[in-house]
Design a protein around this motif. Structure first.
Motif, mmCIF file in Angstrom:
data_model
loop_
_atom_site.group_PDB
_atom_site.id
_atom_site.type_symbol
_atom_site.label_atom_id
_atom_site.label_comp_id
_atom_site.label_asym_id
_atom_site.label_seq_id
_atom_site.Cartn_x
_atom_site.Cartn_y
_atom_site.Cartn_z
ATOM 1 N N TYR A 1 0.806 -1.212 0.000
ATOM 2 C CA TYR A 1 0.000 0.000 0.000
ATOM 3 C C TYR A 1 0.846 1.271 0.000
ATOM 4 C CZ TYR A 1 -4.217 -2.765 1.044
ATOM 5 O OH TYR A 1 -5.269 -3.642 1.010
ATOM 6 N N SER A 2 2.082 1.209 0.474
ATOM 7 C CA SER A 2 2.916 2.414 0.478
ATOM 8 C C SER A 2 3.262 2.866 -0.935
ATOM 9 C CB SER A 2 4.203 2.173 1.274
ATOM 10 O OG SER A 2 5.060 1.261 0.599
ATOM 11 N N ARG A 3 3.063 1.981 -1.913
ATOM 12 C CA ARG A 3 3.365 2.314 -3.303
ATOM 13 C C ARG A 3 2.114 2.702 -4.091
ATOM 14 N NH1 ARG A 3 6.853 -2.668 -5.459
ATOM 15 N NH2 ARG A 3 6.927 -1.310 -7.307
ATOM 16 N N LEU A 4 0.963 2.705 -3.450
ATOM 17 C CA LEU A 4 -0.271 3.046 -4.150
ATOM 18 C C LEU A 4 -0.317 4.538 -4.471
ATOM 19 C CD1 LEU A 4 -3.024 1.044 -2.204
ATOM 20 C CD2 LEU A 4 -1.895 0.421 -4.347
ATOM 21 N N ASP A 5 -0.956 4.857 -5.579
ATOM 22 C CA ASP A 5 -1.218 6.252 -5.906
ATOM 23 C C ASP A 5 -2.256 6.815 -4.937
ATOM 24 O OD1 ASP A 5 -4.096 6.097 -7.376
ATOM 25 O OD2 ASP A 5 -2.880 4.324 -7.835
ATOM 26 N N ASP A 6 -2.333 8.135 -4.877
ATOM 27 C CA ASP A 6 -3.216 8.787 -3.906
ATOM 28 C C ASP A 6 -4.680 8.420 -4.122
ATOM 29 O OD1 ASP A 6 -1.028 10.019 -2.774
ATOM 30 O OD2 ASP A 6 -1.326 11.943 -3.794
ATOM 31 N N PHE A 7 -5.113 8.346 -5.392
ATOM 32 C CA PHE A 7 -6.517 8.036 -5.658
ATOM 33 C C PHE A 7 -6.883 6.661 -5.103
ATOM 34 C CE2 PHE A 7 -9.824 5.980 -8.115
ATOM 35 C CZ PHE A 7 -10.815 6.944 -8.194
ATOM 36 N N THR A 8 -6.064 5.655 -5.392
ATOM 37 C CA THR A 8 -6.349 4.284 -4.967
ATOM 38 C C THR A 8 -6.359 4.175 -3.449
ATOM 39 O OG1 THR A 8 -5.337 3.424 -6.985
ATOM 40 C CG2 THR A 8 -5.582 1.886 -5.153
ATOM 41 N N LEU A 9 -5.370 4.776 -2.805
ATOM 42 C CA LEU A 9 -5.274 4.676 -1.347
ATOM 43 C C LEU A 9 -6.431 5.400 -0.670
ATOM 44 C CD1 LEU A 9 -3.623 3.602 1.014
ATOM 45 C CD2 LEU A 9 -2.274 5.716 0.959
ATOM 46 N N GLU A 10 -6.787 6.576 -1.160
ATOM 47 C CA GLU A 10 -7.876 7.325 -0.536
ATOM 48 C C GLU A 10 -9.223 6.640 -0.750
ATOM 49 O OE1 GLU A 10 -7.758 9.866 1.614
ATOM 50 O OE2 GLU A 10 -5.613 9.412 1.522
ATOM 51 N N SER A 11 -9.413 6.032 -1.915
ATOM 52 C CA SER A 11 -10.658 5.301 -2.159
ATOM 53 C C SER A 11 -10.785 4.124 -1.196
ATOM 54 C CB SER A 11 -10.706 4.808 -3.606
ATOM 55 O OG SER A 11 -11.888 4.091 -3.860
ATOM 56 N N LEU A 12 -9.694 3.388 -1.010
ATOM 57 C CA LEU A 12 -9.696 2.259 -0.084
ATOM 58 C C LEU A 12 -9.988 2.722 1.334
ATOM 59 C CD1 LEU A 12 -9.062 -0.751 0.582
ATOM 60 C CD2 LEU A 12 -6.668 -0.041 0.840
ATOM 61 N N LYS A 13 -9.281 3.732 1.796
ATOM 62 C CA LYS A 13 -9.449 4.206 3.176
ATOM 63 C C LYS A 13 -10.854 4.751 3.405
ATOM 64 C CE LYS A 13 -5.960 6.687 4.732
ATOM 65 N NZ LYS A 13 -4.844 7.666 4.710
ATOM 66 N N SER A 14 -11.392 5.467 2.428
ATOM 67 C CA SER A 14 -12.739 6.015 2.589
ATOM 68 C C SER A 14 -13.773 4.919 2.770
ATOM 69 C CB SER A 14 -13.102 6.878 1.374
ATOM 70 O OG SER A 14 -12.271 8.005 1.285
ATOM 71 N N GLN A 15 -13.683 3.861 1.953
ATOM 72 C CA GLN A 15 -14.667 2.782 2.039
ATOM 73 C C GLN A 15 -14.530 1.990 3.337
ATOM 74 O OE1 GLN A 15 -17.238 2.179 0.322
ATOM 75 N NE2 GLN A 15 -16.956 3.252 -1.610
ATOM 76 N N LEU A 16 -13.310 1.799 3.817
ATOM 77 C CA LEU A 16 -13.108 0.967 5.003
ATOM 78 C C LEU A 16 -13.358 1.721 6.302
ATOM 79 C CD1 LEU A 16 -9.929 -1.112 4.066
ATOM 80 C CD2 LEU A 16 -12.346 -1.689 3.764
ATOM 81 N N PHE A 17 -13.007 3.018 6.333
ATOM 82 C CA PHE A 17 -13.086 3.776 7.573
ATOM 83 C C PHE A 17 -14.284 4.722 7.633
ATOM 84 C CE2 PHE A 17 -8.609 2.590 7.275
ATOM 85 C CZ PHE A 17 -8.330 2.156 8.570
ATOM 86 N N HIS A 18 -14.721 5.247 6.479
ATOM 87 C CA HIS A 18 -15.805 6.243 6.483
ATOM 88 C C HIS A 18 -16.790 5.994 5.341
ATOM 89 C CE1 HIS A 18 -13.366 8.458 9.369
ATOM 90 N NE2 HIS A 18 -12.343 8.387 8.527
ATOM 91 N N PRO A 19 -17.352 4.799 5.236
ATOM 92 C CA PRO A 19 -18.239 4.519 4.090
ATOM 93 C C PRO A 19 -19.478 5.407 4.063
ATOM 94 C CG PRO A 19 -18.433 2.798 5.749
ATOM 95 C CD PRO A 19 -17.260 3.649 6.151
#
Length: 339
Positions: free
Chosen positions: A139-157
């Protein structure tokens, strides 16, 4: 099917499981996966099958299924990250305790081969799962869009109101809603419905994932339920005639007839290789159909609102999808909305 619910969102500091329902990874990838989960502020527990190898699978079916059952049953584990895709998740379906899983809803994250788990858990357990990047990719190599989409769905759906594409990637409308009801049924396939009338926005439960995996469960107790749903499909590394076979299998099984709308992702590396390639021994004809032709001949006759080029699955940047959630597709504005 009743409306599915979201499991409790993850919170920083939660303990989560790293499980390997499908193929194994080298030790370096497992280390990257542990770091990936920690990057999200979570505490990973590595399930035993993550370190096992059984041919092209991470441990035997019994080992991998036991890990998933344990991860769902343990009260100290708040979510489950699937290590990678590959092959093997479908073999676990008869071994999973879906009654227990139904009573212990947790976020499950993965894509590709993990489609088998998404469709079966959504169907049999009634809660939303997440089609998103797996931690062995680091995940440290993910682009900002991919990482933010993942975090939004898991932490603040609850704060996600639109499923967006990366900047510069526009959704394409393959079949817009029309008020014309004079068109014939799908040629050669009886019962194809006419285009719906009225409001162009189509709402339904999001289902689907990897096309090959979905076709592989047809006829089983775990086959996909598309009734009044928005059907998402993507694939990777399949030749056009294999895509045709799988799209046709879904058509014959009534999956396009039953759905409310269709959302097509990208089909990465799915072109026919050059016929003069000396390494290629799988050419079955001198000519091929394109993906566009296959969709036009097999999918579009059902006249369901259809969007193409949603960036989820086997590419980066990619969006994380809440499988089982109610979504709406607007083919006029080219938008995918959540209530």
């Amino acid at each position: 099917m009743n409306k599915l619910f979201y499991p409790r969102p993850l919170q920083p500091g939660d303990t989560v499981a790293l499980a390997a329902p499908s193929s194994p990874v080298p030790a370096a990838n497992l280390e990257a996966a542990v770091k990936s989960v920690k990057l999200l502020g979570l505490d990973p527990v590595v399930m035993p099958s993550c370190r096992e190898h059984h041919g092209y699978m991470a441990g035997t079916d019994a080992q991998r299924a036991a890990d998933l059952n344990e991860a769902f049953s343990r009260k100290d584990i708040a979510g489950i990250f699937c290590l990678r895709g590959g092959f093997g998740a479908m073999r676990l379906l008869p071994l999973l305790n879906f009654n227990m899983i139904r009573q212990n809803p947790k976020p499950l994250i993965g894509y590709s081969d993990i489609t088998a788990l998404h469709t079966s858990i959504n169907k049999l357990c009634g809660f939303v799962t997440f089609h998103g990047p797996m931690p062995n990719t680091d995940y440290s190599r993910l682009d900002d869009f991919t990482l933010e989409s993942l975090k939004s769905q898991l932490f603040h759906p609850q704060d996600v109101h639109e499923l967006q594409n990366p900047q510069g990637q526009e959704l394409q409308v393959l079949y817009p809603v029309s008020t014309n009801t004079d068109s014939p049924d799908a040629p050669g396939i009886s019962g194809a419905p006419h285009a719906p009338e009225g409001n162009p926005i189509i709402t339904g439960r999001l289902t689907g994932g990897n096309l090959s995996l979905i076709a592989g469960t047809l006829g089983s107790p775990w086959e996909i339920d598309t009734k009044n749903a928005i059907l998402f499909l993507e694939d990777v590394g399949e030749r056009p005639y294999r895509l045709d076979r799988n799209f046709t299998a879904l058509a014959l099984a009534g999956k396009f007839r039953d759905c409310a709308g269709i959302l097509l992702g990208t089909f990465t590396d799915c072109e026919e290789p050059p016929h003069d390639d000396p390494a290629d021994s799988g050419v079955i004809a001198d000519r091929t159909l394109t993906l566009q032709q296959i969709i036009e001949e097999v999918v579009l006759p059902y006249k369901k609102p259809t969007l193409l080029n949603y960036r989820a699955g086997h590419m980066y940047p990619q969006s994380t999808l809440p499988m089982g959630a109610q979504i709406s597709i607007d083919p006029v504005q080219k938008r995918i909305l959540l209530p």
